[in-house]
Write a protein that holds these residues in place. Sequence first.
Motif, short mmCIF file in Angstrom:
data_model
loop_
_atom_site.label_atom_id
_atom_site.label_comp_id
_atom_site.label_asym_id
_atom_site.label_seq_id
_atom_site.Cartn_x
_atom_site.Cartn_y
_atom_site.Cartn_z
N LEU A 1 100.28 -41.01 60.82
CA LEU A 1 100.61 -40.89 62.23
C LEU A 1 102.05 -41.37 62.38
CD1 LEU A 1 97.34 -42.27 63.80
CD2 LEU A 1 98.05 -39.89 63.63
N TYR A 2 102.99 -40.49 62.08
CA TYR A 2 104.39 -40.89 62.12
C TYR A 2 104.81 -41.21 63.55
CZ TYR A 2 109.39 -40.95 62.02
OH TYR A 2 110.68 -41.34 62.17
N HIS A 3 105.54 -42.27 63.68
CA HIS A 3 106.12 -42.67 64.96
C HIS A 3 107.39 -43.45 64.65
CE1 HIS A 3 106.49 -44.85 68.80
NE2 HIS A 3 105.95 -43.75 69.28
N PHE A 4 108.39 -43.36 65.51
CA PHE A 4 109.66 -44.00 65.21
C PHE A 4 109.53 -45.52 65.10
CE2 PHE A 4 109.66 -44.19 69.80
CZ PHE A 4 110.26 -45.40 70.10
N THR A 5 108.47 -46.10 65.64
CA THR A 5 108.26 -47.55 65.52
C THR A 5 107.49 -47.91 64.25
OG1 THR A 5 106.19 -47.49 66.76
CG2 THR A 5 108.22 -47.86 68.02
N GLY A 6 107.14 -46.91 63.48
CA GLY A 6 106.31 -47.12 62.30
C GLY A 6 104.93 -46.55 62.57
N GLY A 7 104.11 -46.59 61.65
CA GLY A 7 102.77 -46.05 61.82
C GLY A 7 102.04 -46.11 60.50
N PRO A 8 100.75 -45.87 60.53
CA PRO A 8 100.02 -45.93 59.27
C PRO A 8 100.36 -44.76 58.36
CG PRO A 8 98.57 -45.22 61.03
CD PRO A 8 99.88 -45.56 61.66
N CYS A 9 100.65 -45.09 57.11
CA CYS A 9 100.91 -44.06 56.11
C CYS A 9 99.61 -43.32 55.80
CB CYS A 9 101.43 -44.70 54.82
SG CYS A 9 103.02 -45.52 55.01
N ALA A 10 99.76 -42.10 55.31
CA ALA A 10 98.59 -41.29 54.98
C ALA A 10 97.69 -41.99 53.97
CB ALA A 10 99.04 -39.93 54.45
N GLU A 11 98.29 -42.69 53.01
CA GLU A 11 97.48 -43.39 52.00
C GLU A 11 96.60 -44.45 52.66
OE1 GLU A 11 101.47 -42.63 49.81
OE2 GLU A 11 100.79 -42.90 51.87
N LEU A 12 97.14 -45.17 53.63
CA LEU A 12 96.35 -46.21 54.30
C LEU A 12 95.25 -45.61 55.15
CD1 LEU A 12 99.12 -48.79 55.29
CD2 LEU A 12 97.74 -48.65 53.20
N VAL A 13 95.53 -44.46 55.78
CA VAL A 13 94.49 -43.78 56.56
C VAL A 13 93.37 -43.32 55.63
CG1 VAL A 13 93.99 -41.83 58.07
CG2 VAL A 13 96.11 -43.13 58.38
N ALA A 14 93.72 -42.75 54.47
CA ALA A 14 92.70 -42.31 53.51
C ALA A 14 91.89 -43.50 53.00
CB ALA A 14 93.36 -41.56 52.35
N LEU A 15 92.56 -44.63 52.72
CA LEU A 15 91.83 -45.83 52.29
C LEU A 15 90.87 -46.30 53.37
CD1 LEU A 15 94.67 -47.96 50.63
CD2 LEU A 15 92.83 -46.72 49.46
N GLY A 16 91.32 -46.29 54.62
CA GLY A 16 90.46 -46.70 55.72
C GLY A 16 89.27 -45.79 55.90
N ARG A 17 89.50 -44.49 55.76
CA ARG A 17 88.40 -43.54 55.88
C ARG A 17 87.37 -43.76 54.77
NH1 ARG A 17 88.49 -36.97 55.91
NH2 ARG A 17 86.26 -36.75 56.33
N ALA A 18 87.86 -43.96 53.55
CA ALA A 18 86.94 -44.21 52.44
C ALA A 18 86.12 -45.47 52.72
CB ALA A 18 87.72 -44.35 51.13
N ARG A 19 86.78 -46.51 53.18
CA ARG A 19 86.08 -47.77 53.49
C ARG A 19 85.05 -47.55 54.60
NH1 ARG A 19 86.76 -53.46 52.64
NH2 ARG A 19 87.60 -52.66 50.70
N ALA A 20 85.44 -46.80 55.64
CA ALA A 20 84.53 -46.55 56.77
C ALA A 20 83.30 -45.76 56.34
CB ALA A 20 85.27 -45.81 57.88
N GLU A 21 83.44 -44.98 55.28
CA GLU A 21 82.32 -44.18 54.78
C GLU A 21 81.58 -44.87 53.64
OE1 GLU A 21 82.98 -39.98 54.43
OE2 GLU A 21 84.50 -40.02 56.01
N GLY A 22 81.90 -46.15 53.40
CA GLY A 22 81.14 -46.94 52.45
C GLY A 22 81.71 -47.07 51.06
#
Length: 137
Positions: free
Chosen positions: A52-73
Amino acid sequence: MITVHALTDEDRELIALARRTVDENTDGPDGVYTMGAAVRGVDGRMYAGINLYHFTGGPCAELVALGRARAEGARELATIVAVGNEGRGVVGPCGRDRQVLIDYHPGIRVILPTAEGVGSVPVTDLLPESYRWTPNP
């Protein structure tokens, strides 16, 4: 010295998932910062994410994928990759992502471009002598 491992069929499948994810969700030619990522659990299941790119920073795709994996167990992950939009191909993780990967998954392999071409390396090779965070010193 970094030891680069040749891509496996599973690695190519993971790259394809990250590529599909970014291609289907890109911000287009003006979204030069759109990235997709995919991670594989030790059980073979794959999880994708997009930044989620934003000029103030944002979560990198790798972190989103890690979070999704964690959320799915998924608690044990084997391999991760990020791919840029508009055909930019495989991209290595930023420093923050490398630190997060070492802290949460010190045994994970990272697929990235190298002098020998795209291959995989242990995350510990990307951040040698890294600070190891722990909530209980």
